[in-house]
Every structure is written in structure tokens, then in C-alpha cells.
Motif scaffolding. Structure first.
Motif, PDB file in Angstrom:
ATOM      1  N   LYS A  39      37.939  47.052  35.285  1.00  0.00           N
ATOM      2  CA  LYS A  39      39.138  47.881  35.455  1.00  0.00           C
ATOM      3  C   LYS A  39      39.996  47.715  34.214  1.00  0.00           C
ATOM      4  O   LYS A  39      40.304  46.581  33.817  1.00  0.00           O
ATOM      5  N   ASP A  40      40.386  48.818  33.605  1.00  0.00           N
ATOM      6  CA  ASP A  40      41.162  48.758  32.366  1.00  0.00           C
ATOM      7  C   ASP A  40      42.469  47.996  32.543  1.00  0.00           C
ATOM      8  O   ASP A  40      42.876  47.235  31.664  1.00  0.00           O
ATOM      9  N   PHE A  41      43.144  48.207  33.675  1.00  0.00           N
ATOM     10  CA  PHE A  41      44.455  47.557  33.844  1.00  0.00           C
ATOM     11  C   PHE A  41      44.318  46.044  33.924  1.00  0.00           C
ATOM     12  O   PHE A  41      45.269  45.316  33.643  1.00  0.00           O
ATOM     13  N   ILE A  42      43.152  45.560  34.283  1.00  0.00           N
ATOM     14  CA  ILE A  42      42.927  44.115  34.322  1.00  0.00           C
ATOM     15  C   ILE A  42      42.581  43.591  32.936  1.00  0.00           C
ATOM     16  O   ILE A  42      43.170  42.622  32.457  1.00  0.00           O
ATOM     17  N   ASN A  43      41.657  44.253  32.273  1.00  0.00           N
ATOM     18  CA  ASN A  43      41.172  43.751  30.997  1.00  0.00           C
ATOM     19  C   ASN A  43      42.180  43.912  29.865  1.00  0.00           C
ATOM     20  O   ASN A  43      42.098  43.220  28.849  1.00  0.00           O
ATOM     21  N   ALA A  44      43.140  44.820  30.022  1.00  0.00           N
ATOM     22  CA  ALA A  44      44.113  45.054  28.962  1.00  0.00           C
ATOM     23  C   ALA A  44      45.158  43.949  28.894  1.00  0.00           C
ATOM     24  O   ALA A  44      45.842  43.805  27.884  1.00  0.00           O
ATOM     25  N   ASN A  45      45.268  43.161  29.947  1.00  0.00           N
ATOM     26  CA  ASN A  45      46.339  42.172  30.003  1.00  0.00           C
ATOM     27  C   ASN A  45      45.793  40.817  30.460  1.00  0.00           C
ATOM     28  O   ASN A  45      45.381  40.673  31.612  1.00  0.00           O
ATOM     29  N   PRO A  46      45.795  39.823  29.585  1.00  0.00           N
ATOM     30  CA  PRO A  46      45.246  38.512  29.942  1.00  0.00           C
ATOM     31  C   PRO A  46      45.902  37.899  31.165  1.00  0.00           C
ATOM     32  O   PRO A  46      45.230  37.258  31.976  1.00  0.00           O
ATOM     33  N   LYS A  47      47.219  38.085  31.301  1.00  0.00           N
ATOM     34  CA  LYS A  47      47.911  37.490  32.448  1.00  0.00           C
ATOM     35  C   LYS A  47      47.468  38.137  33.754  1.00  0.00           C
ATOM     36  O   LYS A  47      47.335  37.464  34.787  1.00  0.00           O
ATOM     37  N   VAL A  48      47.245  39.447  33.723  1.00  0.00           N
ATOM     38  CA  VAL A  48      46.752  40.142  34.913  1.00  0.00           C
ATOM     39  C   VAL A  48      45.341  39.652  35.243  1.00  0.00           C
ATOM     40  O   VAL A  48      45.021  39.364  36.400  1.00  0.00           O
ATOM     41  N   ALA A  49      44.511  39.525  34.215  1.00  0.00           N
ATOM     42  CA  ALA A  49      43.138  39.067  34.428  1.00  0.00           C
ATOM     43  C   ALA A  49      43.118  37.670  35.048  1.00  0.00           C
ATOM     44  O   ALA A  49      42.350  37.407  35.980  1.00  0.00           O
ATOM     45  N   GLU A  50      43.981  36.780  34.557  1.00  0.00           N
ATOM     46  CA  GLU A  50      44.034  35.429  35.112  1.00  0.00           C
ATOM     47  C   GLU A  50      44.500  35.457  36.560  1.00  0.00           C
ATOM     48  O   GLU A  50      43.981  34.727  37.414  1.00  0.00           O
ATOM     49  N   ALA A  51      45.480  36.306  36.852  1.00  0.00           N
ATOM     50  CA  ALA A  51      45.986  36.406  38.227  1.00  0.00           C
ATOM     51  C   ALA A  51      44.901  36.921  39.162  1.00  0.00           C
ATOM     52  O   ALA A  51      44.753  36.440  40.289  1.00  0.00           O
ATOM     53  N   VAL A  52      44.132  37.885  38.688  1.00  0.00           N
ATOM     54  CA  VAL A  52      43.046  38.434  39.516  1.00  0.00           C
ATOM     55  C   VAL A  52      41.969  37.378  39.747  1.00  0.00           C
ATOM     56  O   VAL A  52      41.456  37.219  40.845  1.00  0.00           O
ATOM     57  N   TRP A  53      41.634  36.651  38.682  1.00  0.00           N
ATOM     58  CA  TRP A  53      40.636  35.588  38.828  1.00  0.00           C
ATOM     59  C   TRP A  53      41.103  34.534  39.836  1.00  0.00           C
ATOM     60  O   TRP A  53      40.322  34.053  40.657  1.00  0.00           O
ATOM     61  N   ASN A  54      42.368  34.191  39.786  1.00  0.00           N
ATOM     62  CA  ASN A  54      42.889  33.135  40.652  1.00  0.00           C
ATOM     63  C   ASN A  54      43.100  33.586  42.097  1.00  0.00           C
ATOM     64  O   ASN A  54      43.296  32.761  42.973  1.00  0.00           O
ATOM     65  N   ARG A  55      43.040  34.883  42.334  1.00  0.00           N
ATOM     66  CA  ARG A  55      43.232  35.386  43.689  1.00  0.00           C
ATOM     67  C   ARG A  55      41.999  35.073  44.525  1.00  0.00           C
ATOM     68  O   ARG A  55      40.877  35.346  44.135  1.00  0.00           O
ATOM     69  N   ARG A  56      42.209  34.492  45.688  1.00  0.00           N
ATOM     70  CA  ARG A  56      41.103  34.175  46.597  1.00  0.00           C
ATOM     71  C   ARG A  56      41.431  34.685  47.989  1.00  0.00           C
ATOM     72  O   ARG A  56      42.590  34.698  48.387  1.00  0.00           O
ATOM     73  N   VAL A  57      40.437  35.085  48.708  1.00  0.00           N
ATOM     74  CA  VAL A  57      40.654  35.537  50.070  1.00  0.00           C
ATOM     75  C   VAL A  57      40.113  34.489  51.038  1.00  0.00           C
ATOM     76  O   VAL A  57      39.191  33.743  50.724  1.00  0.00           O
ATOM     77  N   GLU A  58      40.717  34.441  52.198  1.00  0.00           N
ATOM     78  CA  GLU A  58      40.222  33.571  53.246  1.00  0.00           C
ATOM     79  C   GLU A  58      39.049  34.261  53.929  1.00  0.00           C
ATOM     80  O   GLU A  58      39.148  35.408  54.351  1.00  0.00           O
ATOM     81  N   VAL A  59      37.935  33.572  54.036  1.00  0.00           N
ATOM     82  CA  VAL A  59      36.750  34.138  54.687  1.00  0.00           C
ATOM     83  C   VAL A  59      36.365  33.252  55.868  1.00  0.00           C
ATOM     84  O   VAL A  59      36.200  32.050  55.722  1.00  0.00           O
ATOM     85  N   ASP A  60      36.227  33.891  56.995  1.00  0.00           N
ATOM     86  CA  ASP A  60      35.819  33.168  58.195  1.00  0.00           C
ATOM     87  C   ASP A  60      34.301  33.254  58.337  1.00  0.00           C
ATOM     88  O   ASP A  60      33.753  34.290  58.682  1.00  0.00           O
ATOM     89  N   ASN A  61      33.624  32.156  58.052  1.00  0.00           N
ATOM     90  CA  ASN A  61      32.164  32.173  58.057  1.00  0.00           C
ATOM     91  C   ASN A  61      31.558  31.703  59.374  1.00  0.00           C
ATOM     92  O   ASN A  61      30.364  31.512  59.473  1.00  0.00           O
ATOM     93  N   GLU A  62      32.380  31.505  60.368  1.00  0.00           N
ATOM     94  CA  GLU A  62      31.839  30.953  61.614  1.00  0.00           C
ATOM     95  C   GLU A  62      31.185  32.015  62.481  1.00  0.00           C
ATOM     96  O   GLU A  62      31.445  33.159  62.390  1.00  0.00           O
TER      97      GLU A  62
END
Ligand SMILES: [Zn+2]
Length: 62
Positions: A39-62
Motif C-alpha cells: 500500500k503506497d500510504f504505508i510505504n511512503a512513510n516509515p512511521k506509518v510502516a512501523e505502526a502497521v508492523w507493530n499492530r497485532r490482532v487478538e486471535v482466539d485459537n481455541e
């Protein structure tokens, strides 16, 4: 300086580099995972890219 969360697969430290077409890659030297966000809006801005990388979702695997 560890602003980036660790590899979600093995917990190792993550490295970043700019690759083909300006894609920002998040790579793990331990397990070999390579992650990018096409996504251009992610790759154009290092801070956005880092924020996206650091974003995690909770997954219920049970
Ligand atoms: Zn890993």
C-alpha cells in the motif's frame, strides 16, 4: 533501539529494508519470514510502516 515488535513467528528481532518498487520489507534473520505491505500510504512513510508492523490482532485459537 527497538521500536519494532519482534517477529510474530519466532520472536526474533526484526530488520527492515527498502526493496523493489519502494516496498518496505520486515525480515527475520532467524526464521526467514519476510513481510511487506503493498500500500503506497504505508510505504511512503516509515512511521506509518512501523505502526502497521507493530499492530497485532487478538486471535482466539481455541
Ligand atoms: Zn522469525
Amino acid at each position: 533501539m527497538s521500536r519494532l515488535k519482534p517477529c510474530p513467528f519466532c520472536g526474533n528481532e526484526i530488520n527492515t529494508h527498502i526493496g523493489y518498487r519502494g516496498l518496505r520489507f520486515f525480515t527475520c534473520s532467524n526464521c526467514g519470514s519476510i513481510t511487506s505491505f503493498d500500500k503506497d500510504f504505508i510505504n511512503a512513510n516509515p512511521k506509518v510502516a512501523e505502526a502497521v508492523w507493530n499492530r497485532r490482532v487478538e486471535v482466539d485459537n481455541e
